[in-house]
Design a protein around this motif. Structure first.
Motif, mmCIF file in Angstrom:
data_model
loop_
_atom_site.group_PDB
_atom_site.id
_atom_site.type_symbol
_atom_site.label_atom_id
_atom_site.label_comp_id
_atom_site.label_asym_id
_atom_site.label_seq_id
_atom_site.Cartn_x
_atom_site.Cartn_y
_atom_site.Cartn_z
ATOM 1 N N ARG A 101 50.264 59.744 -4.459
ATOM 2 C CA ARG A 101 50.236 60.167 -3.240
ATOM 3 C C ARG A 101 51.010 61.649 -3.063
ATOM 4 N N LEU B 141 49.532 65.158 -1.682
ATOM 5 C CA LEU B 141 49.996 65.914 -0.721
ATOM 6 C C LEU B 141 50.419 67.325 -1.296
ATOM 7 N N LYS C 286 47.594 69.355 -1.411
ATOM 8 C CA LYS C 286 46.873 69.826 -0.062
ATOM 9 C C LYS C 286 47.786 70.870 0.292
#
Length: 147
Positions: free
Chosen positions: A93, A97, A100
């Motif tokens: 995760r 992130l 992104k």
């Protein structure tokens, strides 16, 4: 063994070169590399298109990364690195992130490598005046649009 999407993932996953590997001696010319910093500074990649990295699952030490580099005499040297890559769900995760954020900054006009470096700086606990300024500009634009 986990898959890595780029050579940068490998380098980012290296925690520290194992202390037992230093000093490292070239058997061909006798040159000595006292530290990992000296090893990377004073050796060359085997070929530009090859990272020189090889993942290994050692039964005693767990996941390792072998780093192959050439001494200035042309002889190939090897040191082993401990991997710090977090393959847990939380680690995946965090990488998602990061990607992104990196893509967002790139869409905002920041060069990808610069944005990556600044994000890594923040992750290591340092300030990023460049990203702080960029964030300030985005916040000011949002205030103008909203009010």
């Amino acid at each position: 063994m986990p898959s890595f999407s780029s050579h940068d993932d490998w380098y980012a996953g290296l925690k520290a070169l194992c202390l037992d590997d230093f000093p490292k001696h070239c058997r061909n010319c006798g040159r000595t590399f006292a530290s990992e910093d000296e090893y990377f500074r004073e050796t060359r990649s085997i070929r530009p298109e090859i990272t020189g990295l090889k993942g290994v699952d050692d039964p005693d030490d767990g996941p390792l990364v072998e780093v192959f580099r050439n001494c200035v005499c042309g002889s190939t040297l090897l040191v082993s690195c401990c991997s710090r890559r977090d393959d847990s769900d939380a680690g995946h995760r965090r990488r998602e992130l990061f990607d992104k954020l990196l893509n967002f900054l790139e869409l905002q006009g920041l060069p990808r490598e610069q944005a990556r470096g600044e994000l890594l700086r923040l992750m290591s606990g340092e300030r990023s005046p460049m990203l702080e300024t960029h964030y300030g500009q985005l916040a000011a634009q949002a205030r103008k649009l909203g009010g």
